[in-house]
Design an enzyme around this catalytic site. Structure first.
Site, PDB file in Angstrom:
ATOM      1  N   HIS A   1       0.917  -1.270   0.084  1.00 31.15           N
ATOM      2  CA  HIS A   1      -0.148   0.053  -0.121  1.00 31.15           C
ATOM      3  C   HIS A   1       0.756   1.276   0.026  1.00 31.15           C
ATOM      4  CE1 HIS A   1       0.168   0.211   4.363  1.00 31.15           C
ATOM      5  NE2 HIS A   1       0.178   1.434   4.282  1.00 31.15           N
TER       6      HIS A   1
ATOM      7  N   ASP B   1      -0.366  -7.513   1.376  1.00 28.98           N
ATOM      8  CA  ASP B   1       0.179  -5.974   1.556  1.00 28.98           C
ATOM      9  C   ASP B   1       1.596  -6.148   1.355  1.00 28.98           C
ATOM     10  OD1 ASP B   1       0.396  -3.272   1.681  1.00 28.98           O
ATOM     11  OD2 ASP B   1      -0.194  -3.299   3.622  1.00 28.98           O
TER      12      ASP B   1
ATOM     13  N   SER C   1       3.813   2.371   8.387  1.00 29.88           N
ATOM     14  CA  SER C   1       3.588   1.233   7.387  1.00 29.88           C
ATOM     15  C   SER C   1       4.919   1.130   6.571  1.00 29.88           C
ATOM     16  CB  SER C   1       2.641   1.771   6.460  1.00 29.88           C
ATOM     17  OG  SER C   1       1.257   1.669   7.068  1.00 29.88           O
ATOM     18  N   GLY C   2       4.996  -0.109   6.276  1.00 25.09           N
ATOM     19  CA  GLY C   2       6.180  -0.742   5.539  1.00 25.09           C
ATOM     20  C   GLY C   2       7.272  -1.098   6.243  1.00 25.09           C
TER      21      GLY C   2
HETATM   22  N1  ARG Z   1      -1.584   2.019   7.648  1.00 23.42           N
HETATM   23  C1  ARG Z   1      -0.707   2.668   8.348  1.00 23.42           C
HETATM   24  C2  ARG Z   1       0.288   3.405   7.396  1.00 23.42           C
HETATM   25  O1  ARG Z   1       0.147   3.566   6.169  1.00 23.42           O
HETATM   26  C3  ARG Z   1      -0.188   2.291   9.426  1.00 23.42           C
HETATM   27  C4  ARG Z   1      -1.116   1.832  10.214  1.00 23.42           C
HETATM   28  C5  ARG Z   1      -0.726   1.083  11.304  1.00 23.42           C
HETATM   29  N2  ARG Z   1      -1.686   0.986  12.510  1.00 23.42           N
HETATM   30  C6  ARG Z   1      -1.697   0.447  13.610  1.00 23.42           C
HETATM   31  N3  ARG Z   1      -2.505   0.761  14.422  1.00 23.42           N
HETATM   32  N4  ARG Z   1      -0.708  -0.283  14.117  1.00 23.42           N
HETATM   33  O2  ARG Z   1       1.327   3.896   7.861  1.00 23.42           O
END
Ligand code: ARG
Length: 304
Positions: A78, A132, A225-226
Site C-alpha cells: 500500500h 500488502d 507502514s512498510g
Molecule cells: N496504514 C498505516 C500506514 O500507512 C499503518 C497503520 C498501523 N496501525 C496500527 N494501529 N498499528 O502507515
C-alpha cells in the site's frame, strides 16, 4: 506577613511551571509510546519518500521499509499505491533514504537512492489490505557494507510463537498526531491468531498477523507502514494496518513475512528477476539447440 504570602505564591507558581514542563517532556513524540531508536538496532530501517514532496529533505516521508539485501527493500504494497489516483506509483516518484535517525538530517553515511524498479503482489487490494507486501530495488543501494549506519537485516525463517516481544520502528505518527522527526521504536508482542481473529473477524486474511498490546497505549501508527516488525534481530512482519492506533483491544495488523517468504525470496534484484530469467532461458535454449544439432550431426556421421 505579605512577604510570606508572596513567597508562598511564588513557590506555588514555580511548582506549577515545573510540573507542566515535566508533563510535557513525558509526552514527547514517539511511535505511540515508544522511545528514540538507537542506530545499532535500526541500521536496516529506511524512509520511503515521495520525491516531489521531499524538496525540504525529510518532508516527503510516506512509509518505512527494511533493507533486506544490498539493494532490496521490503515494504508494504500500500506504500507503493496511490489511493487517490487508484494506481501504483512509478519507481521514479520514490526515493529511499537510509542511515539517518532524524529524517530531516543528512549526516555522513546517509544514502539517498532512486528506485530502479518495484514488485508487489498483484493480488494486493487497498480495500481489504490483502497481500500488502512489496519490494523495492534500489539504484544505489549499499555499495560497500557500512556497518556503522546502514546494514541489511535477515528475514525470520521460523514461525514466531505468540507472546514474544518484538520491536517496531518508524517515523510515523506519535501521540501528538504528527509524524516524528526522529526514528522511534516500541516493544510490542505477537498476539495469538485466535485472539486476533476474534477481534478483526473476517478482516483478518491469510498472511496477516496481530502484534501490539491488548491494553492499548503502545502501537505503530500512520507513517510507520512498510516498516519491519523485528524479533530477535530478524524481520517477522511488516506494518500494514489497524483501527486507529494504540486503542485498547485493537492491536496493529502486520504482514506475516513467513507467509510470503517464498515470494519475497524470489524477487531478487532487477537484473536477476527481469533480465536474467529471460537471458537464462534463451541461453539454455541455445545450448539445447547446439547439443541437439551436434548430436544429430554426430549420429548422422556415425550412420554414414
Ligand atoms: N496504514 C498505516 C500506514 O500507512 C499503518 C497503520 C498501523 N496501525 C496500527 N494501529 N498499528 O502507515
Amino acid at each position: 506577613m505579605v512577604h510570606g504570602l508572596e513567597l508562598g505564591l511564588g513557590c506555588f507558581l514555580w511548582l506549577l511551571i515545573c510540573c507542566k514542563v515535566a508533563a510535557q517532556t513525558d509526552t514527547q513524540p514517539r511511535i505511540i509510546n515508544g522511545s528514540v531508536a538507537r542506530v545499532e538496532e535500526t541500521r536496516h530501517l529506511v524512509s520511503i519518500r515521495l520525491r516531489k514532496h521531499d524538496n525540504n529533505f525529510g518532508s516527503g516521508h510516506i512509509c518505512g521499509g527494511a533493507l533486506i539485501a544490498a539493494n532490496k527493500v521490503l515494504t508494504a504494497a500500500h506504500c507503493l499505491y496511490n489511493n487517490g489516483r487508484k494506481r501504483y506509483r512509478r519507481p521514479s516518484e520514490l526515493i529511499v533514504v537510509m542511515g539517518t535517525l532524524n529524517r530531516y538530517e543528512h549526516p555522513n553515511g546517509t544514502i539517498v537512492s532512486e528506485v530502479s524498479s518495484m514488485a508487489y503482489m498483484n493480488t494486493f487490494s487497498p480495500d481489504s489490505m490483502r497481500d500488502d507486501v512489496g519490494v523495492l530495488f534500489l539504484r544505489k543501494g549499499l555499495i560497500r557494507p557500512n556497518p556503522f549506519s546502514v546494514a541489511p537485516i535477515q528475514l525470520a525463517r521460523q514461525v514466531t510463537p505468540a507472546g514474544r516481544v518484538c520491536q517496531v520502528a518508524g517515523w510515523g505518527r506519535t501521540e501528538q498526531s504528527t509524524l516524528s522527526n526522529i526514528l522511534m521504536t516500541a516493544n510490542v508482542s505477537t498476539i495469538r491468531e485466535q485472539t486476533c481473529r476474534s477481534i478483526y473477524k473476517s478482516g483478518l486474511l491469510p498472511g496477516m498477523m496481530c502484534a501490539g498490546r491488548l491494553q492499548g497505549g503502545t502501537d505503530s501508527c500512520q507513517g510507520d507502514s512498510g516498516g519491519p516488525l523485528v524479533h530477535e534481530g530478524r524481520v517477522i512482519g511488516v506494518v500494514s494496518w489497524g483501527y486507529g492506533c494504540a486503542e485498547p483491544g485493537l492491536p496493529g495488523v502486520y504482514v506475516d513475512v513467513q507467509y510470503y517468504q517464498q515470494w519475497i525470496d524470489e524477487r531478487s534484484g532487477v537484473a536477476r528477476s527481469r533480465t536474467s530469467p529471460g537471458l537464462g532461458l534463451s541461453f539454455s535454449l541455445l545450448l539445447g539447440l547446439l547439443t541437439f544439432t551436434a548430436t544429430i550431426q554426430y549420429s548422422c556421421r556415425y550412420k554414414r
